[in-house]
Scaffold this motif. Sequence first.
Motif, PDB file in Angstrom:
ATOM      1  N   VAL A 145       0.858  -1.191   0.000  1.00  0.00           N
ATOM      2  CA  VAL A 145       0.000   0.000   0.000  1.00  0.00           C
ATOM      3  C   VAL A 145       0.888   1.233   0.000  1.00  0.00           C
ATOM      4  O   VAL A 145       1.760   1.388   0.856  1.00  0.00           O
ATOM      5  N   ILE A 146       0.671   2.102  -0.970  1.00  0.00           N
ATOM      6  CA  ILE A 146       1.391   3.371  -1.033  1.00  0.00           C
ATOM      7  C   ILE A 146       0.393   4.484  -0.732  1.00  0.00           C
ATOM      8  O   ILE A 146      -0.630   4.612  -1.397  1.00  0.00           O
ATOM      9  N   ALA A 147       0.698   5.279   0.298  1.00  0.00           N
ATOM     10  CA  ALA A 147      -0.207   6.343   0.741  1.00  0.00           C
ATOM     11  C   ALA A 147       0.416   7.702   0.461  1.00  0.00           C
ATOM     12  O   ALA A 147       1.526   7.991   0.913  1.00  0.00           O
ATOM     13  N   GLY A 148      -0.290   8.522  -0.294  1.00  0.00           N
ATOM     14  CA  GLY A 148       0.153   9.886  -0.573  1.00  0.00           C
ATOM     15  C   GLY A 148      -0.767  10.868   0.134  1.00  0.00           C
ATOM     16  O   GLY A 148      -1.777  11.298  -0.430  1.00  0.00           O
ATOM     17  N   ILE A 149      -0.438  11.184   1.372  1.00  0.00           N
ATOM     18  CA  ILE A 149      -1.317  12.028   2.188  1.00  0.00           C
ATOM     19  C   ILE A 149      -0.591  13.305   2.575  1.00  0.00           C
ATOM     20  O   ILE A 149       0.533  13.269   3.080  1.00  0.00           O
ATOM     21  N   SER A 150      -1.212  14.437   2.316  1.00  0.00           N
ATOM     22  CA  SER A 150      -0.576  15.736   2.556  1.00  0.00           C
ATOM     23  C   SER A 150      -1.462  16.589   3.454  1.00  0.00           C
ATOM     24  O   SER A 150      -2.537  16.170   3.888  1.00  0.00           O
ATOM     25  N   GLY A 151      -1.008  17.800   3.715  1.00  0.00           N
ATOM     26  CA  GLY A 151      -1.803  18.750   4.464  1.00  0.00           C
ATOM     27  C   GLY A 151      -3.169  18.948   3.821  1.00  0.00           C
ATOM     28  O   GLY A 151      -3.303  18.931   2.602  1.00  0.00           O
ATOM     29  N   GLY A 152      -4.175  19.111   4.655  1.00  0.00           N
ATOM     30  CA  GLY A 152      -5.544  19.238   4.163  1.00  0.00           C
ATOM     31  C   GLY A 152      -6.344  17.968   4.334  1.00  0.00           C
ATOM     32  O   GLY A 152      -7.576  17.985   4.237  1.00  0.00           O
ATOM     33  N   SER A 153      -5.651  16.850   4.584  1.00  0.00           N
ATOM     34  CA  SER A 153      -6.359  15.575   4.703  1.00  0.00           C
ATOM     35  C   SER A 153      -7.255  15.534   5.935  1.00  0.00           C
ATOM     36  O   SER A 153      -8.225  14.776   5.978  1.00  0.00           O
ATOM     37  N   SER A 154      -6.967  16.347   6.955  1.00  0.00           N
ATOM     38  CA  SER A 154      -7.789  16.332   8.162  1.00  0.00           C
ATOM     39  C   SER A 154      -9.221  16.770   7.881  1.00  0.00           C
ATOM     40  O   SER A 154     -10.167  16.305   8.517  1.00  0.00           O
ATOM     41  N   ALA A 155      -9.394  17.686   6.936  1.00  0.00           N
ATOM     42  CA  ALA A 155     -10.740  18.101   6.551  1.00  0.00           C
ATOM     43  C   ALA A 155     -11.313  17.191   5.475  1.00  0.00           C
ATOM     44  O   ALA A 155     -12.510  16.885   5.476  1.00  0.00           O
ATOM     45  N   LEU A 156     -10.469  16.742   4.567  1.00  0.00           N
ATOM     46  CA  LEU A 156     -10.943  15.949   3.443  1.00  0.00           C
ATOM     47  C   LEU A 156     -11.338  14.531   3.853  1.00  0.00           C
ATOM     48  O   LEU A 156     -12.088  13.873   3.141  1.00  0.00           O
ATOM     49  N   LEU A 157     -10.812  14.060   4.991  1.00  0.00           N
ATOM     50  CA  LEU A 157     -11.169  12.734   5.497  1.00  0.00           C
ATOM     51  C   LEU A 157     -11.877  12.898   6.842  1.00  0.00           C
ATOM     52  O   LEU A 157     -11.255  13.271   7.832  1.00  0.00           O
ATOM     53  N   ALA A 158     -13.155  12.631   6.866  1.00  0.00           N
ATOM     54  CA  ALA A 158     -13.942  12.810   8.092  1.00  0.00           C
ATOM     55  C   ALA A 158     -14.676  11.519   8.401  1.00  0.00           C
ATOM     56  O   ALA A 158     -15.576  11.112   7.668  1.00  0.00           O
ATOM     57  N   LEU A 159     -14.262  10.864   9.485  1.00  0.00           N
ATOM     58  CA  LEU A 159     -14.922   9.635   9.915  1.00  0.00           C
ATOM     59  C   LEU A 159     -15.070   9.699  11.433  1.00  0.00           C
ATOM     60  O   LEU A 159     -14.207   9.241  12.183  1.00  0.00           O
ATOM     61  N   PRO A 160     -16.148  10.309  11.916  1.00  0.00           N
ATOM     62  CA  PRO A 160     -16.281  10.586  13.349  1.00  0.00           C
ATOM     63  C   PRO A 160     -16.408   9.334  14.201  1.00  0.00           C
ATOM     64  O   PRO A 160     -16.909   8.303  13.746  1.00  0.00           O
ATOM     65  N   VAL A 161     -15.951   9.448  15.437  1.00  0.00           N
ATOM     66  CA  VAL A 161     -16.095   8.358  16.405  1.00  0.00           C
ATOM     67  C   VAL A 161     -17.566   8.221  16.777  1.00  0.00           C
ATOM     68  O   VAL A 161     -18.361   9.142  16.569  1.00  0.00           O
ATOM     69  N   PRO A 162     -17.949   7.068  17.323  1.00  0.00           N
ATOM     70  CA  PRO A 162     -19.355   6.885  17.744  1.00  0.00           C
ATOM     71  C   PRO A 162     -19.782   7.983  18.716  1.00  0.00           C
ATOM     72  O   PRO A 162     -19.040   8.373  19.623  1.00  0.00           O
ATOM     73  N   GLY A 163     -20.993   8.486  18.511  1.00  0.00           N
ATOM     74  CA  GLY A 163     -21.524   9.547  19.357  1.00  0.00           C
ATOM     75  C   GLY A 163     -21.268  10.940  18.822  1.00  0.00           C
ATOM     76  O   GLY A 163     -21.795  11.920  19.356  1.00  0.00           O
ATOM     77  N   VAL A 164     -20.449  11.029  17.778  1.00  0.00           N
ATOM     78  CA  VAL A 164     -20.144  12.313  17.135  1.00  0.00           C
ATOM     79  C   VAL A 164     -20.645  12.252  15.700  1.00  0.00           C
ATOM     80  O   VAL A 164     -20.402  11.270  14.989  1.00  0.00           O
ATOM     81  N   THR A 165     -21.347  13.264  15.262  1.00  0.00           N
ATOM     82  CA  THR A 165     -21.882  13.299  13.901  1.00  0.00           C
ATOM     83  C   THR A 165     -20.991  14.139  12.993  1.00  0.00           C
ATOM     84  O   THR A 165     -20.101  14.871  13.459  1.00  0.00           O
ATOM     85  N   LEU A 166     -21.248  14.041  11.697  1.00  0.00           N
ATOM     86  CA  LEU A 166     -20.522  14.874  10.745  1.00  0.00           C
ATOM     87  C   LEU A 166     -20.788  16.353  11.014  1.00  0.00           C
ATOM     88  O   LEU A 166     -19.868  17.182  10.927  1.00  0.00           O
ATOM     89  N   ASP A 167     -22.015  16.695  11.360  1.00  0.00           N
ATOM     90  CA  ASP A 167     -22.332  18.088  11.698  1.00  0.00           C
ATOM     91  C   ASP A 167     -21.539  18.547  12.914  1.00  0.00           C
ATOM     92  O   ASP A 167     -21.095  19.705  12.985  1.00  0.00           O
ATOM     93  N   ASP A 168     -21.347  17.648  13.885  1.00  0.00           N
ATOM     94  CA  ASP A 168     -20.518  17.981  15.044  1.00  0.00           C
ATOM     95  C   ASP A 168     -19.092  18.292  14.604  1.00  0.00           C
ATOM     96  O   ASP A 168     -18.490  19.272  15.061  1.00  0.00           O
ATOM     97  N   LEU A 169     -18.544  17.446  13.728  1.00  0.00           N
ATOM     98  CA  LEU A 169     -17.191  17.668  13.238  1.00  0.00           C
ATOM     99  C   LEU A 169     -17.083  18.992  12.485  1.00  0.00           C
ATOM    100  O   LEU A 169     -16.084  19.715  12.615  1.00  0.00           O
ATOM    101  N   ARG A 170     -18.080  19.303  11.696  1.00  0.00           N
ATOM    102  CA  ARG A 170     -18.074  20.554  10.952  1.00  0.00           C
ATOM    103  C   ARG A 170     -18.031  21.746  11.910  1.00  0.00           C
ATOM    104  O   ARG A 170     -17.285  22.707  11.685  1.00  0.00           O
ATOM    105  N   GLU A 171     -18.828  21.675  12.971  1.00  0.00           N
ATOM    106  CA  GLU A 171     -18.859  22.777  13.930  1.00  0.00           C
ATOM    107  C   GLU A 171     -17.545  22.878  14.694  1.00  0.00           C
ATOM    108  O   GLU A 171     -17.049  23.989  14.958  1.00  0.00           O
ATOM    109  N   VAL A 172     -16.953  21.746  15.054  1.00  0.00           N
ATOM    110  CA  VAL A 172     -15.655  21.758  15.733  1.00  0.00           C
ATOM    111  C   VAL A 172     -14.590  22.379  14.828  1.00  0.00           C
ATOM    112  O   VAL A 172     -13.790  23.215  15.269  1.00  0.00           O
ATOM    113  N   ASN A 173     -14.579  21.978  13.560  1.00  0.00           N
ATOM    114  CA  ASN A 173     -13.615  22.541  12.615  1.00  0.00           C
ATOM    115  C   ASN A 173     -13.782  24.043  12.484  1.00  0.00           C
ATOM    116  O   ASN A 173     -12.810  24.797  12.518  1.00  0.00           O
TER     117      ASN A 173
END
Length: 254
Positions: A145-173
């Motif tokens: 597996v070759i991974a090319g991950i750069s700055g910006g991936s924190s916003a582009l990849l959003a997979l919240p932990v249980p109990g947290v929604t995508l809307d929650d992540l958006r507001e935190v960001n």
Amino acid sequence: MSMGNSYIKNQSSLITHGCRELRATAVDIIDHALQSADPYAAVNRWVKLKADVLSIGDLSFDLKDFERIFVIGAGKASRGIAQALDEILGDRITDGCFVLKHGDEGSLDHLRVIYAAHPIPDGNSQLGASALMELAKGCTQRDLVIAGISGGSSALLALPVPGVTLDDLREVNRTLLLCGADIFQINSVRKHLSRIKGGWLAKAILPATLINLTVSDVVGDALDYITGPTVPDSSTFNDARNVLDEDRLWDELP
């Protein structure tokens, strides 16, 4: 990313008036700087394929030792990485997926692309993160597996932990971006709300062989703040809690 002789599209109009010699020198310096920082050019400098041997810097991998090759990534600078690897490895790629920013258009022959939002994640950020995790979970010790991950991936990849929604992540960001927190503080919080950042993608990829090709716009940045999904997390829950408890940050909210 420019593929032509010059990265500056209006070069001719910049050097045809005023002090032409100095203007030409300045444009040449800028052009060389852009070339040195171009992820596409950098991958082509560092990654070589000769017969069945893939060389990455001082490392060599005999591709006959692997049953499958996967290429994945995300980030604002990952388009160039994806395109270079797509061209170098070609039909050897079993599957792959990159999550890129909306507007960073362009076709890749052997890799899937999902376009997501930056700096505030959207539904495609969650879709892209899920796609990478699903691909990773199918890997075995016979895979590369070759991974090319750069700055910006924190916003582009959003997979919240249980109990947290995508809307929650958006507001935190949104809140973290507005409150004056630096990138280390921001990512300390974001990594602990995620099922893909903080090295969780790397854990899913194991026991496959994982290669990181990382691009940063800040010299000396800690790797896990640039390549969060595929590098072990150096921060703790207490670090994240301390950011949220720091009254000075929230006083700076507009």
